[in-house]
Scaffold this active site. Structure first.
Site, short mmCIF file in Angstrom:
data_model
loop_
_atom_site.label_atom_id
_atom_site.label_comp_id
_atom_site.label_asym_id
_atom_site.label_seq_id
_atom_site.Cartn_x
_atom_site.Cartn_y
_atom_site.Cartn_z
CG ASP A 21 -7.54 8.00 -2.19
OD1 ASP A 21 -8.15 6.91 -2.13
OD2 ASP A 21 -6.80 8.30 -3.14
CG ASN A 69 -16.46 5.41 -4.55
OD1 ASN A 69 -16.50 6.29 -3.69
ND2 ASN A 69 -15.32 5.13 -5.19
C1 FPP Z 1 -11.28 5.94 -0.50
O1 FPP Z 1 -10.31 4.99 -0.17
C2 FPP Z 1 -12.38 5.89 0.48
C3 FPP Z 1 -13.67 5.61 0.20
C4 FPP Z 1 -14.14 5.34 -1.16
C5 FPP Z 1 -14.69 5.52 1.25
C6 FPP Z 1 -14.55 6.41 2.43
C7 FPP Z 1 -15.30 5.84 3.55
C8 FPP Z 1 -14.96 5.91 4.86
C9 FPP Z 1 -13.83 6.71 5.35
C10 FPP Z 1 -15.70 5.17 5.93
C11 FPP Z 1 -17.16 5.41 6.07
C12 FPP Z 1 -17.56 6.83 6.02
C13 FPP Z 1 -18.19 7.50 6.99
C14 FPP Z 1 -18.60 8.91 6.76
C15 FPP Z 1 -18.49 6.93 8.29
P1 FPP Z 1 -9.99 3.82 -1.22
O2 FPP Z 1 -10.77 2.64 -0.84
O3 FPP Z 1 -10.20 4.34 -2.60
O4 FPP Z 1 -8.46 3.59 -0.95
P2 FPP Z 1 -7.38 3.10 -2.00
O5 FPP Z 1 -7.17 4.25 -2.97
O6 FPP Z 1 -6.19 2.88 -1.14
O7 FPP Z 1 -7.90 1.86 -2.63
#
Ligand code: FPP
Length: 258
Positions: A21, A69
């Site tokens: 996250d 998501n």
């Molecule tokens: C949460 O951060 C993260 C995600 C929903 C996506 C995770 C994806 C990756 C790390 C990259 C691609 C994955 C792979 C396996 C190559 P958020 O966007 O919810 O952060 P925030 O809470 O700060 O908005």
């Protein structure tokens, strides 16, 4: 503590699960588009996979896309899918060379066709290459995954078994249910890490994390690298896992016995 040799090699968690996250906040705090946070987050994935293998972890489950998501802006969802596909393509040779087997949990049948076909190819190739390797490592990506959705699907499967007479409702065991989950065949996570400062499970591995040690860090996922993983492992090694027993019982049986 950044040196893996300072860890107790006999007390490395076999299965580590991570809620990655903070990508969006990492980016917006730098006045960058959220997708840049995801891009840098994909670099963290590469580093953490390598560090996990090096530390002796056998299974790493990463929460890459939840059933919730899909509610994000379409552009962000599309960018995440493209990142995932590119990651699988660009990392395949590294996975093949290092005995990294790709596996997924979640409703991958609902992902875009080009992601599904890339997943199929990478899973087949890495599965074949890792077969029989003593140092095999499983990278388990949670994609379109939700713990409640997974439990509901398992319940439906058991209910069908009861309805057609193959199963008896009163004889059902925890093992029967676990065998219907997407994680069937994998040990439960020993350590569950969440980055980004929040302290909740967000529908991740609700059944499997029953006895996981929880580790929360304020580090945003794009900043989470080897040193952060080793800190989490060090914290894990300082804990006593009792699984319902008393501390005295655990001490007399040794730390790894369940
Ligand atoms: C949460 O951060 C993260 C995600 C929903 C996506 C995770 C994806 C990756 C790390 C990259 C691609 C994955 C792979 C396996 C190559 P958020 O966007 O919810 O952060 P925030 O809470 O700060 O908005």
């Amino acid at each position: 503590m950044h040196n893996p040799s300072e860890l107790d090699p006999h007390n490395i968690p076999g299965h580590v699960a991570i809620i990655m996250d903070g990508n969006g906040r990492w980016a917006t705090s730098r006045k960058l588009p959220r997708i840049v946070g995801h891009k840098v987050g994909a670099e963290s994935v590469k580093k953490v996979v390598a560090a996990a293998r090096q530390a002796g972890i056998k299974v790493l489950t990463l929460y890459a896309f939840s059933t919730e998501n899909w509610k994000r802006p379409e552009l962000e969802v599309r960018a995440l899918m493209a990142l995932l596909k590119n990651y699988l393509k660009s990392e395949e040779s590294e996975m093949l060379a290092n005995g990294i087997r790709l596996r997924t949990i979640g409703r991958t049948d609902k992902l875009p066709a080009e992601v599904r076909s890339q997943l199929r190819v990478t899973m087949e190739n890495t599965g074949r290459a890792a077969e029989g390797r003593e140092d095999a490592f499983t990278l388990n990506l949670a994609l379109n995954y939700g713990g409640r959705d997974e439990l509901l699907r398992a319940c439906r499967q058991l209910a069908r078994g009861c309805a057609d007479g193959a199963l008896q409702a009163d004889d059902l065991s925890e093992k029967d249910l676990a065998n219907c989950l997407d994680t069937a065949g994998l040990a439960d996570p020993d350590l569950l890490i969440r980055t980004g400062g929040e302290r909740r499970l967000s529908n991740f591995l609700l059944w499997q994390a029953s006895y996981a040690e929880l580790y929360f860090t304020d580090a945003m996922w794009p900043d989470f690298r080897e040193a952060h993983l080793f800190e989490a492992l060090q914290s894990f090694q300082q804990r006593q896992r009792r699984f319902g027993r008393t501390g005295e019982q655990v001490e007399s049986r040794g730390p790894r016995s369940r």
